[in-house]
Design a protein around this motif. Structure first.
Motif, PDB file in Angstrom:
ATOM      1  N   LEU A  56      15.825  14.207 -33.639  1.00 50.32           N
ATOM      2  CA  LEU A  56      15.931  14.541 -35.058  1.00 50.32           C
ATOM      3  C   LEU A  56      15.741  16.031 -35.319  1.00 50.32           C
ATOM      4  O   LEU A  56      15.979  16.495 -36.433  1.00 50.32           O
ATOM      5  CB  LEU A  56      14.919  13.729 -35.865  1.00 50.32           C
ATOM      6  CG  LEU A  56      15.304  12.269 -36.130  1.00 50.32           C
ATOM      7  CD1 LEU A  56      14.111  11.479 -36.635  1.00 50.32           C
ATOM      8  CD2 LEU A  56      16.462  12.193 -37.127  1.00 50.32           C
ATOM      9  N   TRP A  58      17.679  18.064 -34.184  1.00 45.63           N
ATOM     10  CA  TRP A  58      19.025  18.610 -34.048  1.00 45.63           C
ATOM     11  C   TRP A  58      20.013  17.909 -34.968  1.00 45.63           C
ATOM     12  O   TRP A  58      19.854  16.740 -35.299  1.00 45.63           O
ATOM     13  CB  TRP A  58      19.491  18.461 -32.594  1.00 45.63           C
ATOM     14  CG  TRP A  58      18.563  19.084 -31.622  1.00 45.63           C
ATOM     15  CD1 TRP A  58      17.624  18.451 -30.863  1.00 45.63           C
ATOM     16  CD2 TRP A  58      18.442  20.479 -31.334  1.00 45.63           C
ATOM     17  NE1 TRP A  58      16.924  19.355 -30.107  1.00 45.63           N
ATOM     18  CE2 TRP A  58      17.415  20.622 -30.382  1.00 45.63           C
ATOM     19  CE3 TRP A  58      19.109  21.622 -31.786  1.00 45.63           C
ATOM     20  CZ2 TRP A  58      17.035  21.863 -29.868  1.00 45.63           C
ATOM     21  CZ3 TRP A  58      18.734  22.862 -31.283  1.00 45.63           C
ATOM     22  CH2 TRP A  58      17.708  22.967 -30.334  1.00 45.63           C
ATOM     23  N   ALA A  59      21.046  18.642 -35.343  1.00 46.56           N
ATOM     24  CA  ALA A  59      22.171  18.020 -36.036  1.00 46.56           C
ATOM     25  C   ALA A  59      22.837  17.039 -35.078  1.00 46.56           C
ATOM     26  O   ALA A  59      22.758  17.203 -33.851  1.00 46.56           O
ATOM     27  CB  ALA A  59      23.156  19.089 -36.491  1.00 46.56           C
ATOM     28  N   ALA A  60      23.502  16.032 -35.615  1.00 42.16           N
ATOM     29  CA  ALA A  60      24.093  14.985 -34.774  1.00 42.16           C
ATOM     30  C   ALA A  60      25.038  15.568 -33.726  1.00 42.16           C
ATOM     31  O   ALA A  60      25.049  15.131 -32.568  1.00 42.16           O
ATOM     32  CB  ALA A  60      24.832  13.983 -35.651  1.00 42.16           C
ATOM     33  N   ARG A  63      23.302  17.081 -30.382  1.00 36.73           N
ATOM     34  CA  ARG A  63      22.463  16.259 -29.513  1.00 36.73           C
ATOM     35  C   ARG A  63      23.136  16.043 -28.167  1.00 36.73           C
ATOM     36  O   ARG A  63      24.361  16.036 -28.066  1.00 36.73           O
ATOM     37  CB  ARG A  63      22.168  14.912 -30.182  1.00 36.73           C
ATOM     38  CG  ARG A  63      21.317  15.035 -31.437  1.00 36.73           C
ATOM     39  CD  ARG A  63      21.198  13.736 -32.181  1.00 36.73           C
ATOM     40  NE  ARG A  63      20.557  13.964 -33.491  1.00 36.73           N
ATOM     41  CZ  ARG A  63      20.765  13.217 -34.561  1.00 36.73           C
ATOM     42  NH1 ARG A  63      21.587  12.177 -34.490  1.00 36.73           N
ATOM     43  NH2 ARG A  63      20.151  13.511 -35.698  1.00 36.73           N
ATOM     44  N   GLU A  67      20.695  11.398 -26.078  1.00 26.88           N
ATOM     45  CA  GLU A  67      19.829  11.369 -27.254  1.00 26.88           C
ATOM     46  C   GLU A  67      20.443  10.476 -28.322  1.00 26.88           C
ATOM     47  O   GLU A  67      21.634  10.580 -28.620  1.00 26.88           O
ATOM     48  CB  GLU A  67      19.621  12.773 -27.824  1.00 26.88           C
ATOM     49  CG  GLU A  67      18.761  13.665 -26.948  1.00 26.88           C
ATOM     50  CD  GLU A  67      18.586  15.053 -27.532  1.00 26.88           C
ATOM     51  OE1 GLU A  67      17.476  15.607 -27.427  1.00 26.88           O
ATOM     52  OE2 GLU A  67      19.567  15.597 -28.087  1.00 26.88           O
ATOM     53  N   SER A  68      19.624   9.604 -28.890  1.00 26.31           N
ATOM     54  CA  SER A  68      20.103   8.717 -29.947  1.00 26.31           C
ATOM     55  C   SER A  68      19.046   8.621 -31.043  1.00 26.31           C
ATOM     56  O   SER A  68      17.859   8.811 -30.790  1.00 26.31           O
ATOM     57  CB  SER A  68      20.409   7.323 -29.398  1.00 26.31           C
ATOM     58  OG  SER A  68      19.239   6.721 -28.883  1.00 26.31           O
ATOM     59  N   VAL A  69      19.503   8.331 -32.243  1.00 30.37           N
ATOM     60  CA  VAL A  69      18.621   8.215 -33.400  1.00 30.37           C
ATOM     61  C   VAL A  69      18.930   6.910 -34.113  1.00 30.37           C
ATOM     62  O   VAL A  69      20.108   6.585 -34.355  1.00 30.37           O
ATOM     63  CB  VAL A  69      18.811   9.400 -34.374  1.00 30.37           C
ATOM     64  CG1 VAL A  69      17.964   9.215 -35.620  1.00 30.37           C
ATOM     65  CG2 VAL A  69      18.477  10.719 -33.685  1.00 30.37           C
ATOM     66  N   GLU A  74      17.911   8.270 -39.276  1.00 32.26           N
ATOM     67  CA  GLU A  74      18.966   9.210 -39.671  1.00 32.26           C
ATOM     68  C   GLU A  74      19.138   9.210 -41.187  1.00 32.26           C
ATOM     69  O   GLU A  74      19.261  10.269 -41.823  1.00 32.26           O
ATOM     70  CB  GLU A  74      20.271   8.822 -38.998  1.00 32.26           C
ATOM     71  CG  GLU A  74      21.336   9.901 -39.032  1.00 32.26           C
ATOM     72  CD  GLU A  74      21.170  10.930 -37.924  1.00 32.26           C
ATOM     73  OE1 GLU A  74      20.705  12.039 -38.238  1.00 32.26           O
ATOM     74  OE2 GLU A  74      21.496  10.618 -36.767  1.00 32.26           O
ATOM     75  N   GLN A  78      18.398  12.297 -43.907  1.00 36.91           N
ATOM     76  CA  GLN A  78      19.451  12.740 -44.821  1.00 36.91           C
ATOM     77  C   GLN A  78      19.004  12.635 -46.270  1.00 36.91           C
ATOM     78  O   GLN A  78      19.334  13.495 -47.100  1.00 36.91           O
ATOM     79  CB  GLN A  78      20.720  11.921 -44.599  1.00 36.91           C
ATOM     80  CG  GLN A  78      21.941  12.517 -45.280  1.00 36.91           C
ATOM     81  CD  GLN A  78      22.242  13.923 -44.779  1.00 36.91           C
ATOM     82  OE1 GLN A  78      22.291  14.161 -43.571  1.00 36.91           O
ATOM     83  NE2 GLN A  78      22.415  14.867 -45.700  1.00 36.91           N
TER      84      GLN A  78
END
Length: 214
Positions: A56, A58-60, A63, A67-69, A74, A78
């Motif tokens: 998180l 980083w911007a999507a 990544r 790396e997953s969110v 997310e 936002q």
């Protein structure tokens, strides 16, 4: 309509000086007319979770493949970012807890300090909040006067200035009050008059800012 984002982080819901000052700002903002609206975020009453993952930061698009969110995390980030972007003016209350910002406020800062979104990224992304006014209200239980042993012990004010001012590019209007524990700690009792005077001056300052910013 002009919108104010009013953020508090003090755990003291009854006697907080930072809450009193951000509240005075919000009242003066509303007094300008019915079109001056306020969005409230109380980080103590309704705290944000700490970052669920370092991704998180980083911007999507920045990544790494591994790396997953989670979708909910997310969406929450936002929501916080959109809330900040929608504000014409921001006022933030931060007591000095163990010489820095409360962890609840740090959790909010961690969700808005995102390179490539609100902070310039590797490609030189512009700062969408550049020049946006933010009033930071820091209340300090003791004193941190120049030339004293505690001169550099306030680590909240620099954090707010660096993250909001330098990184996000906002126009920071700092308001600071000291000796707020003079009515509670015998050792600080001689500073009661100073504390009262600083609070009175700060109240005038935040009301003036609320009447002119935005």
């Amino acid at each position: 309509m002009p919108s104010l984002l009013h953020i508090d982080s003090s755990a003291d819901l009854s006697h907080s000086r930072s809450r009193a000052l951000t509240g005075a700002f919000a009242d003066a903002w509303r007094a300008r007319g019915p079109e001056y609206t306020v969005v409230r975020r109380d980080l103590h009453v309704d705290p944000l979770p700490h970052l669920e993952t370092s991704a998180l930061h980083w911007a999507a698009g920045d990544r790494t493949p591994d790396e997953s969110v989670a979708v909910a995390a997310e969406q929450l980030r936002q929501q916080v970012i959109d809330e900040l972007l929608a504000a014409d003016v921001v006022v933030i209350g931060s007591p000095l807890y163990n010489y820095t910002v409360p962890s609840t406020l740090k959790a909010w800062l961690d969700r808005v300090h995102v390179p490539g979104v609100l902070v310039p990224g590797p490609d030189g992304t512009p700062q969408p909040l550049a020049g946006r006014p933010v009033v930071t209200v820091v209340s300090r239980g003791g004193t941190y006067d120049v030339g004293t042993p505690t001169e550099h012990w306030d680590h909240a004010s620099p954090v707010l200035d660096i993250v909001l001012g330098t990184a996000l590019g906002m126009k920071v209007h700092p308001v600071v009050v000291s000796a707020t524990l003079s009515d509670r700690l015998p050792g600080l009792a001689p500073l009661a008059d100073r504390a009262a005077a600083e609070l009175a001056d700060a109240t005038v300052t935040v009301e003036r800012l609320a009447a002119t910013l935005g």
